[in-house]
Design a protein around this motif. Structure first.
Motif, PDB file in Angstrom:
ATOM      1  N   GLU A 132      -1.591   4.745  10.698  1.00 20.13           N
ATOM      2  CA  GLU A 132      -2.914   4.345  11.179  1.00 20.13           C
ATOM      3  C   GLU A 132      -2.842   3.039  11.954  1.00 20.13           C
ATOM      4  O   GLU A 132      -3.681   2.758  12.786  1.00 20.13           O
ATOM      5  N   PHE A 133      -1.804   2.231  11.676  1.00 18.43           N
ATOM      6  CA  PHE A 133      -1.630   0.934  12.327  1.00 18.43           C
ATOM      7  C   PHE A 133      -0.346   0.885  13.144  1.00 18.43           C
ATOM      8  O   PHE A 133       0.203  -0.185  13.398  1.00 18.43           O
ATOM      9  N   GLY A 134       0.155   2.063  13.533  1.00 19.59           N
ATOM     10  CA  GLY A 134       1.344   2.141  14.370  1.00 19.59           C
ATOM     11  C   GLY A 134       2.657   2.038  13.621  1.00 19.59           C
ATOM     12  O   GLY A 134       3.718   1.955  14.229  1.00 19.59           O
ATOM     13  N   GLY A 135       2.600   2.048  12.294  1.00 15.50           N
ATOM     14  CA  GLY A 135       3.818   1.939  11.489  1.00 15.50           C
ATOM     15  C   GLY A 135       4.450   3.291  11.214  1.00 15.50           C
ATOM     16  O   GLY A 135       3.884   4.337  11.506  1.00 15.50           O
ATOM     17  N   THR A 136       5.642   3.244  10.647  1.00 12.72           N
ATOM     18  CA  THR A 136       6.361   4.458  10.255  1.00 12.72           C
ATOM     19  C   THR A 136       6.660   4.377   8.768  1.00 12.72           C
ATOM     20  O   THR A 136       7.340   3.450   8.321  1.00 12.72           O
ATOM     21  N   PRO A 137       6.167   5.353   8.009  1.00 11.94           N
ATOM     22  CA  PRO A 137       6.458   5.327   6.574  1.00 11.94           C
ATOM     23  C   PRO A 137       7.942   5.591   6.314  1.00 11.94           C
ATOM     24  O   PRO A 137       8.585   6.290   7.104  1.00 11.94           O
ATOM     25  N   PRO A 138       8.478   5.048   5.235  1.00  8.35           N
ATOM     26  CA  PRO A 138       9.875   5.337   4.901  1.00  8.35           C
ATOM     27  C   PRO A 138       9.996   6.811   4.509  1.00  8.35           C
ATOM     28  O   PRO A 138       9.008   7.435   4.136  1.00  8.35           O
ATOM     29  N   PRO A 139      11.198   7.380   4.585  1.00  9.05           N
ATOM     30  CA  PRO A 139      11.362   8.782   4.191  1.00  9.05           C
ATOM     31  C   PRO A 139      11.075   8.958   2.701  1.00  9.05           C
ATOM     32  O   PRO A 139      11.313   8.046   1.900  1.00  9.05           O
ATOM     33  N   GLY A 181       4.985  17.016   3.774  1.00  7.55           N
ATOM     34  CA  GLY A 181       5.393  15.713   4.297  1.00  7.55           C
ATOM     35  C   GLY A 181       4.269  15.007   5.049  1.00  7.55           C
ATOM     36  O   GLY A 181       4.474  13.952   5.628  1.00  7.55           O
ATOM     37  N   HIS A 182       3.075  15.572   5.015  1.00  8.09           N
ATOM     38  CA  HIS A 182       1.925  14.985   5.713  1.00  8.09           C
ATOM     39  C   HIS A 182       1.040  14.261   4.696  1.00  8.09           C
ATOM     40  O   HIS A 182       0.438  14.883   3.835  1.00  8.09           O
ATOM     41  N   TRP A 183       0.986  12.939   4.830  1.00  5.21           N
ATOM     42  CA  TRP A 183       0.195  12.101   3.942  1.00  5.21           C
ATOM     43  C   TRP A 183      -0.869  11.397   4.784  1.00  5.21           C
ATOM     44  O   TRP A 183      -0.633  10.325   5.325  1.00  5.21           O
ATOM     45  N   PRO A 184      -2.042  12.019   4.926  1.00  7.84           N
ATOM     46  CA  PRO A 184      -3.055  11.425   5.801  1.00  7.84           C
ATOM     47  C   PRO A 184      -3.539  10.065   5.288  1.00  7.84           C
ATOM     48  O   PRO A 184      -3.697   9.865   4.081  1.00  7.84           O
ATOM     49  N   ALA A 185      -3.740   9.162   6.215  1.00  9.37           N
ATOM     50  CA  ALA A 185      -4.255   7.831   5.862  1.00  9.37           C
ATOM     51  C   ALA A 185      -5.746   7.929   5.564  1.00  9.37           C
ATOM     52  O   ALA A 185      -6.430   8.836   6.026  1.00  9.37           O
TER      53      ALA A 185
END
Length: 152
Positions: free
Chosen positions: A129-136, A108-112
């Motif tokens: 990286e820009f303070g966002g949250t990826p969708p599940p 579940g870790h997708w590094p930017a």
């Protein structure tokens, strides 16, 4: 074009043009709408072509003789003559990329990978990286391959 790579996955791609000469030699051509990259980035641009060459080689048993990128914006043509070693190296790289994707999917870790291109990205609001949250992530076990789905 599609070809199975071992038991792990398939490679699929849509190739703009494949020419076969009377002697059986194969040329793969890809058309680009922009201008040609600088010499420093030609190799990166050619990865797509080596990918296509690998798919042709694995599916048809023919090692393409010539790969061509034709940049319509500038009229520039980049030509490359692959050999078996090039395509085996491309296959190793693709397998390594697939292993990295599989590992990221499991953890579940997708590094930017931030770059100057981030300035134009429409998905910054989802990027950590820009303070966002990826969708599940979706449950991949629930996915059905379109090729296996019933008709209708």
């Amino acid at each position: 074009m599609s070809v199975e790579i071992g038991d792990s996955f398939s490679l699929r791609g849509i190739i703009d043009r494949v020419d076969t000469a009377p002697d059986g030699a194969v040329r793969i051509v890809d058309y680009k709408t922009g201008r040609a990259p600088s010499a420093a980035f030609e190799g990166k641009a050619m990865f797509q072509m080596r990918f296509y060459a690998l798919v042709i080689w694995k599916s048809m048993g023919t090692l393409p003789r010539l790969l061509q990128l034709l940049y319509l914006g500038s009229g520039h043509v980049i030509r490359y003559e692959p050999d078996e070693g090039d395509l085996l190296a491309t296959e190793r790289k693709i397998r390594a990329l697939w292993a990295a994707i599989s590992s990221a999917q499991e953890s579940g870790h997708w590094p930017a990978n931030p770059s100057k291109l981030c300035d134009w990205c429409d998905y910054k609001r989802f990027c950590p990286e820009f303070g966002g949250t990826p969708p599940p992530l979706p449950n991949l076990d629930a996915w059905i391959d379109a090729d296996d789905a019933p008709e209708g």
